[in-house]
Design an enzyme around this catalytic site. Structure first.
Site, short mmCIF file in Angstrom:
data_model
loop_
_atom_site.label_atom_id
_atom_site.label_comp_id
_atom_site.label_asym_id
_atom_site.label_seq_id
_atom_site.Cartn_x
_atom_site.Cartn_y
_atom_site.Cartn_z
N LYS A 92 -15.36 -2.80 6.95
CA LYS A 92 -15.60 -3.72 5.83
C LYS A 92 -14.60 -4.88 5.82
O LYS A 92 -14.87 -5.91 5.21
CB LYS A 92 -15.58 -2.96 4.49
CG LYS A 92 -14.30 -2.19 4.19
CD LYS A 92 -13.17 -3.03 3.63
CE LYS A 92 -11.88 -2.27 3.62
NZ LYS A 92 -10.75 -3.08 3.15
N SER A 107 -8.05 -9.30 -2.00
CA SER A 107 -8.24 -8.84 -0.63
C SER A 107 -7.73 -9.89 0.35
O SER A 107 -8.16 -11.04 0.33
CB SER A 107 -9.72 -8.56 -0.36
OG SER A 107 -9.98 -8.53 1.02
N ARG A 108 -6.84 -9.49 1.24
CA ARG A 108 -6.29 -10.43 2.23
C ARG A 108 -7.37 -10.90 3.20
O ARG A 108 -7.37 -12.05 3.64
CB ARG A 108 -5.13 -9.79 2.97
CG ARG A 108 -3.90 -9.55 2.10
CD ARG A 108 -2.74 -9.02 2.90
NE ARG A 108 -2.94 -7.67 3.35
CZ ARG A 108 -2.58 -6.58 2.67
NH1 ARG A 108 -2.00 -6.70 1.49
NH2 ARG A 108 -2.79 -5.36 3.15
N TRP A 121 0.82 -1.20 0.00
CA TRP A 121 0.00 0.00 0.00
C TRP A 121 0.86 1.26 0.00
O TRP A 121 0.58 2.22 -0.71
CB TRP A 121 -0.92 -0.02 1.21
CG TRP A 121 -1.96 1.05 1.32
CD1 TRP A 121 -2.43 1.58 2.47
CD2 TRP A 121 -2.70 1.70 0.26
NE1 TRP A 121 -3.41 2.53 2.21
CE2 TRP A 121 -3.59 2.62 0.86
CE3 TRP A 121 -2.70 1.60 -1.13
CZ2 TRP A 121 -4.46 3.43 0.13
CZ3 TRP A 121 -3.56 2.41 -1.87
CH2 TRP A 121 -4.42 3.31 -1.25
N LYS A 144 -6.19 1.08 7.87
CA LYS A 144 -7.56 0.65 8.15
C LYS A 144 -7.54 -0.35 9.30
O LYS A 144 -7.17 -1.51 9.12
CB LYS A 144 -8.19 0.03 6.90
CG LYS A 144 -8.26 1.00 5.72
CD LYS A 144 -8.80 0.34 4.46
CE LYS A 144 -8.88 1.34 3.30
NZ LYS A 144 -9.40 0.73 2.06
N ARG A 192 10.77 1.49 8.62
CA ARG A 192 11.61 1.30 9.81
C ARG A 192 12.66 0.22 9.58
O ARG A 192 13.66 0.16 10.29
CB ARG A 192 10.76 0.94 11.03
CG ARG A 192 9.94 -0.33 10.89
CD ARG A 192 9.02 -0.51 12.09
NE ARG A 192 8.17 -1.69 11.97
CZ ARG A 192 8.53 -2.92 12.32
NH1 ARG A 192 9.74 -3.12 12.82
NH2 ARG A 192 7.71 -3.94 12.17
N ARG A 193 12.44 -0.63 8.59
CA ARG A 193 13.43 -1.67 8.28
C ARG A 193 14.43 -1.21 7.22
O ARG A 193 15.40 -1.91 6.93
CB ARG A 193 12.73 -2.94 7.77
CG ARG A 193 11.82 -3.61 8.79
CD ARG A 193 11.33 -4.95 8.27
NE ARG A 193 10.45 -5.61 9.21
CZ ARG A 193 9.14 -5.50 9.21
NH1 ARG A 193 8.55 -4.75 8.29
NH2 ARG A 193 8.40 -6.15 10.09
#
Length: 310
Positions: A164, A227-228, A13, A81, A33-34
């Site tokens: 959702k 969608s995961r 994303w 989200k 951050r990595r």
């Protein structure tokens, strides 16, 4: 060149949002951050910071940014989200509490990251109580293949994209069990008022849930194998265990944690959330997918009513 934007989060994303910013002619830096890049250096001349980290990383991103000197005209955008497991707050509420003197803009809509990465046409919503800030973000991200709308209901916009995810798990179960189109249509139709009930209780405008960040995101997430959250539900419907599913999942399915938080919200506000209850019981291993469907079908008969979400 346009405005400078810093994206927090180098996941699918975050990279997708970076591509959208670049397509709109902006100068974009992506920080993780990595990664090896220093956040202070990434900020540079940026006047817009977009948080695209997973819910679990929001507090860390806030803490890191809070250590840095920030320009007075900075706009903070949250594209996460989820709900905080401890406080039940949304990402925008966490950001606003940490940075009370900066405008917070919510970005949410039917934006599957893999389709965004392919450059396929899409639309989203940016929402804020600071209309000027939302307008600036709209201008910075809009392009010929990404349409950006405005509204002034950030909590409704944010909750639409968050709630959702739970419904997408339920939709995936429906398809995993091969229950058919009628069942899925009924599920999605009843999912929307469940989302509205939560939204209204938390201060959102009900009409927001008919827009891109509500109904639009619901349709996209509940219909696509990209969608995961849908993938989690589909696999549960196929008989796989949650630990097995999550071990092989690419990225985070925010609905898994959101379902449990929503039950606490429901208790606090005395809201009836039958789909969320069934999803959470399934995720906790308390019932089987078939038992979850049977529980929903056996509920007391009722009218839709004038206020159909009540």
């Amino acid at each position: 060149m346009g405005d400078a934007i810093t994206i927090l989060g180098a996941g699918a994303w975050g990279e997708g949002l970076a591509a959208l910013g670049a397509a709109a002619g902006q100068r974009v830096q992506v920080w993780s951050r990595r990664g090896a890049l220093d956040l202070a250096a990434c900020l540079g001349e940026s006047r817009i910071v977009v948080s695209a980290v997973a819910m679990a990383g929001v507090e860390g991103a806030i803490a890191h940014l809070a250590t840095l000197p920030l320009p007075e005209d900075l706009i903070l955008v949250t594209a996460t989200k989820g709900l905080d497991t401890q406080t039940q707050q949304t990402p925008a509420q966490l950001w606003q509490a940490a940075f009370p003197h900066y405008p917070i803009v919510v970005l949410s809509g039917p934006n599957l990251s893999k389709e965004i990465a392919q450059g396929l046409p899409a639309a989203t919503v940016v929402a804020s109580t600071d209309f000027a800030a939302a307008t600036q973000v709209q201008t910075c991200l809009a392009s010929d293949h990404f349409r950006v709308y405005l509204n002034c209901d950030p909590i409704g916009t944010e909750l639409g994209g968050t709630l959702k995810n739970v419904m997408a798990i339920a939709a995936g179960v429906c398809d995993g069990l091969a229950l058919g189109t009628n069942a899925k249509a009924a599920l999605l139709t009843r999912a929307l008022p469940e989302m509205v009930r939560v939204g209204v209780a938390l201060g959102a405008q009900p009409e927001t849930f008919f827009g891109l960040s509500g109904l639009g995101d619901l349709l996209a997430t509940c219909s696509s194998p990209l969608s995961r959250n849908y993938q989690v539900g589909y696999s549960l419907g196929q008989g796989r265990s949650l630990p097995q599913i999550l071990a092989h999942l690419e990225g985070t399915a925010e609905g898994v944690n959101t379902a449990a938080v929503l039950l606490n919200v429901a208790k606090s506000h005395k809201i009836t959330l039958p789909i969320t209850i069934a999803v959470n019981q399934l995720l906790q291993g308390e019932i089987t997918p078939i038992a979850a469907v049977e529980a929903l079908m056996a509920r007391e008969l009722k009218a839709e009513g004038e206020n159909w979400w009540s």
